[in-house]
Scaffold this motif. Sequence first.
Motif, PDB file in Angstrom:
ATOM      1  N   GLY A 186      59.731 -35.275  27.736  1.00 29.05           N
ATOM      2  CA  GLY A 186      60.700 -34.868  28.739  1.00 29.05           C
ATOM      3  C   GLY A 186      60.349 -35.416  30.108  1.00 29.05           C
ATOM      4  N   ASN A 187      61.049 -34.953  31.121  1.00 33.90           N
ATOM      5  CA  ASN A 187      60.797 -35.372  32.508  1.00 33.90           C
ATOM      6  C   ASN A 187      59.653 -34.544  33.073  1.00 33.90           C
ATOM      7  OD1 ASN A 187      60.868 -36.231  35.123  1.00 33.90           O
ATOM      8  ND2 ASN A 187      63.059 -35.863  35.434  1.00 33.90           N
TER       9      ASN A 187
ATOM     10  N   ALA B 277      59.211 -32.912  38.793  1.00 32.96           N
ATOM     11  CA  ALA B 277      60.333 -32.120  39.298  1.00 32.96           C
ATOM     12  C   ALA B 277      60.145 -31.937  40.801  1.00 32.96           C
ATOM     13  CB  ALA B 277      60.415 -30.762  38.601  1.00 32.96           C
TER      14      ALA B 277
ATOM     15  N   ASP C  70      62.611 -27.444  45.465  1.00 34.92           N
ATOM     16  CA  ASP C  70      63.843 -27.058  46.150  1.00 34.92           C
ATOM     17  C   ASP C  70      63.465 -26.616  47.560  1.00 34.92           C
ATOM     18  OD1 ASP C  70      66.047 -25.534  47.169  1.00 34.92           O
ATOM     19  OD2 ASP C  70      66.815 -25.371  45.114  1.00 34.92           O
TER      20      ASP C  70
ATOM     21  N   THR D 172      61.549 -26.727  39.452  1.00 35.85           N
ATOM     22  CA  THR D 172      61.963 -26.268  38.119  1.00 35.85           C
ATOM     23  C   THR D 172      62.040 -27.450  37.156  1.00 35.85           C
ATOM     24  OG1 THR D 172      63.255 -24.460  39.087  1.00 35.85           O
ATOM     25  CG2 THR D 172      63.726 -25.065  36.785  1.00 35.85           C
ATOM     26  N   PHE D 173      61.301 -27.344  36.070  1.00 40.23           N
ATOM     27  CA  PHE D 173      61.362 -28.368  35.026  1.00 40.23           C
ATOM     28  C   PHE D 173      62.455 -27.978  34.035  1.00 40.23           C
ATOM     29  CE2 PHE D 173      57.231 -28.685  36.899  1.00 40.23           C
ATOM     30  CZ  PHE D 173      56.933 -30.041  36.894  1.00 40.23           C
ATOM     31  N   THR D 174      63.093 -29.005  33.414  1.00 42.11           N
ATOM     32  CA  THR D 174      64.282 -28.702  32.608  1.00 42.11           C
ATOM     33  C   THR D 174      64.186 -29.091  31.133  1.00 42.11           C
ATOM     34  OG1 THR D 174      65.274 -30.823  33.235  1.00 42.11           O
ATOM     35  CG2 THR D 174      65.797 -28.904  34.614  1.00 42.11           C
ATOM     36  N   ASP D 175      63.428 -30.126  30.786  1.00 40.68           N
ATOM     37  CA  ASP D 175      63.490 -30.603  29.393  1.00 40.68           C
ATOM     38  C   ASP D 175      62.124 -30.936  28.803  1.00 40.68           C
ATOM     39  OD1 ASP D 175      62.984 -32.841  30.897  1.00 40.68           O
ATOM     40  OD2 ASP D 175      64.470 -34.124  29.923  1.00 40.68           O
TER      41      ASP D 175
ATOM     42  N   SER E 276      58.958 -30.839  26.414  1.00 46.89           N
ATOM     43  CA  SER E 276      58.867 -30.555  24.986  1.00 46.89           C
ATOM     44  C   SER E 276      57.518 -30.985  24.443  1.00 46.89           C
ATOM     45  CB  SER E 276      59.985 -31.281  24.215  1.00 46.89           C
ATOM     46  OG  SER E 276      59.824 -32.688  24.328  1.00 46.89           O
TER      47      SER E 276
END
Length: 242
Positions: A5-6, A9, A12, A19-22, A24
């Motif tokens: 994943g990415n 991050a 904000d 926030t991490f999103t993907d 795995s």
Amino acid sequence: EVLGGNVTAPFDTSTGVATFTDLSLNEAKTGYVLSFATDSGLQVIGGTFDVTVGARAKLAVTTNAAGAKGGTAFTTQPVVTLQDAGGNTVSDATGVTVTAAVNKGTLGGQLTATGTANGVTFSGLKINEADTGYILMFTSSGLTAVNGTAFEVTVGSGAKLAVSRQAAGATGGVAFTTQPQVTLQDAGGNTVTSSSDVTVTVAANKGTLGGTRTATVTSSTGIATFDGLKINEAATGYILMF
């Protein structure tokens, strides 16, 4: 284990939260820990967590076909297991149907197999034609398909006879101008050229067959050629039986 994943991050600016999103991980096991670091050298380590086996997602060949001889069932039949998206084995394949096909020629035997708690095992698969480069392909509804490794089908042992040249030019009491030839074949119809001391006997369905009624298969060609066969009585419907 490589984190997928990415793995970066941004913060904000209004909340100060990244926030991490993907993210795995593929391998199901316990004790994973994620560590985080900024460009400025700040670091923090998260708590431990586990990755468990996921839902059925794809097929994997765990035992490839082997011991393939023309027209007979492979001595090693293929076994297919179910895996989650990360490649972990989903132990229970109960109720899953897998279909086998081949990239060329015709695949015989039981082409579908139903899974059990131990995976999906095929039985009786076979290919007639001796050749190289066969690949078995496995599919199941809703799951990513998989191919096995390439294998060869070799010529098997002698199993049957085939008439490769019919008798012709039959005149009463005179040797046929064209004497019959018989080929030794394996169960798949491939010519067997490795056998020795195979003797073929011929008879006729009626009347009296004269000449040399036995012929030996030549190991280099797999062919037995008869000599001097003849029939005295002129009639129709003669059939030679080998």
